[in-house]
Design a protein around this motif. Structure first.
Motif, PDB file in Angstrom:
ATOM      1  N   ALA A 190      15.056   3.647 -69.570  1.00 46.48           N
ATOM      2  CA  ALA A 190      15.811   3.549 -68.310  1.00 46.48           C
ATOM      3  C   ALA A 190      17.151   2.864 -68.541  1.00 46.48           C
ATOM      4  O   ALA A 190      18.181   3.251 -67.955  1.00 46.48           O
ATOM      5  CB  ALA A 190      14.992   2.788 -67.268  1.00 46.48           C
ATOM      6  N   GLN A 191      17.171   1.839 -69.400  1.00 48.13           N
ATOM      7  CA  GLN A 191      18.438   1.161 -69.700  1.00 48.13           C
ATOM      8  C   GLN A 191      19.406   2.116 -70.399  1.00 48.13           C
ATOM      9  O   GLN A 191      20.618   2.108 -70.106  1.00 48.13           O
ATOM     10  CB  GLN A 191      18.172  -0.066 -70.578  1.00 48.13           C
ATOM     11  N   ASN A 192      18.885   2.929 -71.310  1.00 48.47           N
ATOM     12  CA  ASN A 192      19.743   3.922 -71.976  1.00 48.47           C
ATOM     13  C   ASN A 192      20.296   4.937 -70.980  1.00 48.47           C
ATOM     14  O   ASN A 192      21.468   5.323 -71.050  1.00 48.47           O
ATOM     15  CB  ASN A 192      18.955   4.643 -73.067  1.00 48.47           C
ATOM     16  N   TRP A 193      19.445   5.383 -70.044  1.00 51.52           N
ATOM     17  CA  TRP A 193      19.897   6.320 -69.022  1.00 51.52           C
ATOM     18  C   TRP A 193      20.981   5.695 -68.144  1.00 51.52           C
ATOM     19  O   TRP A 193      21.967   6.347 -67.797  1.00 51.52           O
ATOM     20  CB  TRP A 193      18.722   6.773 -68.153  1.00 51.52           C
TER      21      TRP A 193
ATOM     22  N   ALA B 284      35.522  17.405 -59.561  1.00 50.15           N
ATOM     23  CA  ALA B 284      34.382  17.651 -58.677  1.00 50.15           C
ATOM     24  C   ALA B 284      33.168  18.108 -59.485  1.00 50.15           C
ATOM     25  O   ALA B 284      32.026  17.664 -59.231  1.00 50.15           O
ATOM     26  CB  ALA B 284      34.760  18.702 -57.626  1.00 50.15           C
ATOM     27  N   TYR B 285      33.392  18.991 -60.444  1.00 54.20           N
ATOM     28  CA  TYR B 285      32.288  19.470 -61.281  1.00 54.20           C
ATOM     29  C   TYR B 285      31.686  18.314 -62.106  1.00 54.20           C
ATOM     30  O   TYR B 285      30.464  18.171 -62.204  1.00 54.20           O
ATOM     31  CB  TYR B 285      32.793  20.569 -62.222  1.00 54.20           C
ATOM     32  N   PHE B 286      32.571  17.471 -62.661  1.00 50.73           N
ATOM     33  CA  PHE B 286      32.115  16.339 -63.477  1.00 50.73           C
ATOM     34  C   PHE B 286      31.320  15.338 -62.618  1.00 50.73           C
ATOM     35  O   PHE B 286      30.311  14.783 -63.041  1.00 50.73           O
ATOM     36  CB  PHE B 286      33.324  15.663 -64.123  1.00 50.73           C
ATOM     37  N   GLU B 287      31.827  15.131 -61.372  1.00 49.09           N
ATOM     38  CA  GLU B 287      31.150  14.192 -60.465  1.00 49.09           C
ATOM     39  C   GLU B 287      29.769  14.731 -60.071  1.00 49.09           C
ATOM     40  O   GLU B 287      28.795  13.991 -60.015  1.00 49.09           O
ATOM     41  CB  GLU B 287      32.005  13.964 -59.224  1.00 49.09           C
ATOM     42  N   LYS B 288      29.704  16.029 -59.765  1.00 48.23           N
ATOM     43  CA  LYS B 288      28.411  16.637 -59.419  1.00 48.23           C
ATOM     44  C   LYS B 288      27.441  16.571 -60.599  1.00 48.23           C
ATOM     45  O   LYS B 288      26.237  16.296 -60.426  1.00 48.23           O
ATOM     46  CB  LYS B 288      28.618  18.089 -59.009  1.00 48.23           C
ATOM     47  N   GLU B 289      27.931  16.791 -61.800  1.00 45.62           N
ATOM     48  CA  GLU B 289      27.088  16.707 -62.988  1.00 45.62           C
ATOM     49  C   GLU B 289      26.524  15.299 -63.160  1.00 45.62           C
ATOM     50  O   GLU B 289      25.344  15.119 -63.503  1.00 45.62           O
ATOM     51  CB  GLU B 289      27.908  17.104 -64.217  1.00 45.62           C
ATOM     52  N   MET B 290      27.349  14.280 -62.901  1.00 51.14           N
ATOM     53  CA  MET B 290      26.889  12.894 -63.021  1.00 51.14           C
ATOM     54  C   MET B 290      25.811  12.584 -61.979  1.00 51.14           C
ATOM     55  O   MET B 290      24.785  11.948 -62.266  1.00 51.14           O
ATOM     56  CB  MET B 290      28.076  11.940 -62.850  1.00 51.14           C
TER      57      MET B 290
ATOM     58  N   GLN C 198      21.919  11.547 -62.547  1.00 51.84           N
ATOM     59  CA  GLN C 198      21.356  10.333 -61.950  1.00 51.84           C
ATOM     60  C   GLN C 198      20.093  10.665 -61.140  1.00 51.84           C
ATOM     61  O   GLN C 198      19.093   9.943 -61.211  1.00 51.84           O
ATOM     62  CB  GLN C 198      22.400   9.667 -61.044  1.00 51.84           C
ATOM     63  N   GLU C 199      20.141  11.751 -60.382  1.00 52.72           N
ATOM     64  CA  GLU C 199      18.975  12.176 -59.609  1.00 52.72           C
ATOM     65  C   GLU C 199      17.820  12.576 -60.533  1.00 52.72           C
ATOM     66  O   GLU C 199      16.646  12.287 -60.244  1.00 52.72           O
ATOM     67  CB  GLU C 199      19.366  13.364 -58.712  1.00 52.72           C
ATOM     68  N   LYS C 200      18.169  13.235 -61.631  1.00 54.71           N
ATOM     69  CA  LYS C 200      17.143  13.676 -62.567  1.00 54.71           C
ATOM     70  C   LYS C 200      16.407  12.499 -63.193  1.00 54.71           C
ATOM     71  O   LYS C 200      15.189  12.553 -63.415  1.00 54.71           O
ATOM     72  CB  LYS C 200      17.798  14.518 -63.661  1.00 54.71           C
TER      73      LYS C 200
ATOM     74  N   PRO D  78      13.653  10.364 -56.522  1.00 55.44           N
ATOM     75  CA  PRO D  78      12.249  10.270 -56.091  1.00 55.44           C
ATOM     76  C   PRO D  78      11.303  11.094 -56.960  1.00 55.44           C
ATOM     77  O   PRO D  78      10.130  10.749 -57.100  1.00 55.44           O
ATOM     78  CB  PRO D  78      12.284  10.803 -54.654  1.00 55.44           C
ATOM     79  N   LYS D  79      11.817  12.186 -57.540  1.00 54.56           N
ATOM     80  CA  LYS D  79      11.011  13.012 -58.444  1.00 54.56           C
ATOM     81  C   LYS D  79      11.598  13.000 -59.849  1.00 54.56           C
ATOM     82  O   LYS D  79      11.438  13.959 -60.618  1.00 54.56           O
ATOM     83  CB  LYS D  79      10.942  14.445 -57.921  1.00 54.56           C
ATOM     84  N   GLY D  80      12.280  11.914 -60.176  1.00 51.73           N
ATOM     85  CA  GLY D  80      12.951  11.811 -61.468  1.00 51.73           C
ATOM     86  C   GLY D  80      12.016  11.445 -62.607  1.00 51.73           C
ATOM     87  O   GLY D  80      10.821  11.179 -62.414  1.00 51.73           O
ATOM     88  N   ASP D  81      12.610  11.396 -63.792  1.00 51.39           N
ATOM     89  CA  ASP D  81      11.833  11.124 -64.997  1.00 51.39           C
ATOM     90  C   ASP D  81      11.178   9.747 -64.974  1.00 51.39           C
ATOM     91  O   ASP D  81      10.048   9.576 -65.461  1.00 51.39           O
ATOM     92  CB  ASP D  81      12.735  11.243 -66.235  1.00 51.39           C
ATOM     93  N   LEU D  82      11.889   8.759 -64.411  1.00 54.21           N
ATOM     94  CA  LEU D  82      11.353   7.401 -64.401  1.00 54.21           C
ATOM     95  C   LEU D  82      10.067   7.333 -63.574  1.00 54.21           C
ATOM     96  O   LEU D  82       9.056   6.765 -64.026  1.00 54.21           O
ATOM     97  CB  LEU D  82      12.394   6.425 -63.840  1.00 54.21           C
TER      98      LEU D  82
END
Length: 344
Positions: free
Chosen positions: A51-54, A92-98, A102-104, A108-112
């Motif tokens: 999580a710290q790396n993410w 905008a594309y870079f912001e959406k990718e970030m 973060q959501e991934k 709520p359904k993320g890796d963590l």
């Protein structure tokens, strides 16, 4: 809204339990138990490192995005409309990718959350199984999780079975490394502990044990007082015997000294009278002492003291026997009363 509903449901259950006779309620602290499981703690530390790396990756992307925005703001006056639109689309594309990343990772359904659930579920299954076994053995009607959404306004520590669950969980994990002989010894020990816990859970047993402990304490105190009294009497007898011997020795020495004192004319008559009395004493006393020597007198005193001690010991044994009979009769009466109440 869900928490409020659960809270009122819990209050309703407690109210019903209080009106019921003999209802037992216990609770566990799932977070506390999970912290005590070594494998889970190690896996959680590894997940925390991920999580710290993410977080660092997200922060790097956010810094790059900020740099792009600042660069566009500075160069906007020098760029054409088409270039500005192209740069804005890139931002905008870079912001959406970030945000997607973060959501991934932390959504709520993320890796963590998913990996944490994967770690927790096997341990939770073990804990639930152990809790069911403990509830059956100790006759609990309800067992709640203090760390859940169910709000517990107050919980007495004596109803907390978390440490017992941790002990059972640790033992079950160690079973794989034990030999058959060790497993057999462990099962016998656990059976003994479970039987003891079941007895302690019975109010009648607890009350009976309390009465027996009180009687035992009273009996021990009585024996201690009697032993103390015997020791005091022995010390007093020894002191008295020592004093008698000292007085007798003093009288003997005094007689010798009086014979050696020189007589004067003024006190000759009085001294002669005293000498006659002394001679009378010395003539009568040896007559008594000839019958018993000092060793015989001492042995006689010891025999008398031993006789008294034996008499006291005999009386004490009789009293203990009487107390044991009374206690057995009381226990039998309580058992008959309990059986009668059960039949009723």
């Amino acid at each position: 809204m869900k928490k409020i509903f659960l809270f009122f449901a819990f209050i309703s259950i407690i109210a019903q339990a209080q009106t019921a006779k003999g209802v037992k309620i216990g609770y566990i602290d799932m977070e506390y138990i999970l912290e005590k499981v070594p494998d889970y703690a190690d896996a959680l530390n590894q997940l925390e490192q991920k999580a710290q790396n993410w977080k660092q990756e997200i922060e790097t992307k956010r810094t790059a995005l900020t740099t792009l925005k600042e660069s566009l703001k500075t160069e906007r006056v020098l760029l054409t409309k088409e270039l500005i639109e192209e740069r804005e689309e890139e931002i905008a594309y870079f912001e959406k990718e970030m945000l997607d990343y973060q959501e991934k990772r932390f959504g709520p359904k993320g890796d963590l959350i998913i990996q944490k659930s994967v770690l927790v579920k096997p341990v939770q299954d073990q804990i639930f199984t152990i809790v069911q076994d403990v509830a059956e053995q100790r006759k609990y009607d309800f067992v709640f999780d203090r760390s859940s959404d169910l709000t517990m306004l107050f919980a007495d520590k004596k109803h907390d079975i978390s440490d017992y669950v941790v002990k059972k969980l640790t033992t079950s994990q160690k079973r794989e490394e034990m030999s058959k002989k060790q497993l057999k010894a462990l099962e016998a020990k656990e059976a003994l502990e479970d039987a003891k816990a079941a007895q302690e859970a019975n109010p009648a047993y607890t009350e009976r044990q309390r009465i027996l402990d009180e009687k035992k304490a009273a009996r021990e105190k009585l024996l201690e007082d009697r032993q103390k009294a015997i020791e005091e009497k022995k010390d007093a007898a020894a002191e008295k015997r020592k004093k008698l011997l000292e007085e007798r020795d003093a009288k003997k020495n005094g007689t010798v000294i009086e014979k050696d004192i020189p007589k004067t004319d003024a006190t000759s008559e009085k001294t002669e009278t005293n000498s006659e009395k002394t001679e009378t004493v010395t003539t009568e006393k040896p007559a008594t002492e000839k019958k018993l020597s000092p060793e015989e007198i001492r042995q006689k005193a010891i025999d008398e003291r031993n006789k008294k001690i034996e008499e006291r010991k005999k009386a004490l044994d009789e009293k203990k026997k009487k107390m044991a009979e009374e206690r057995a009769a009381a226990i039998k009466a309580r058992e008959q009363k309990t059986e009668t109440e059960k039949k009723d």
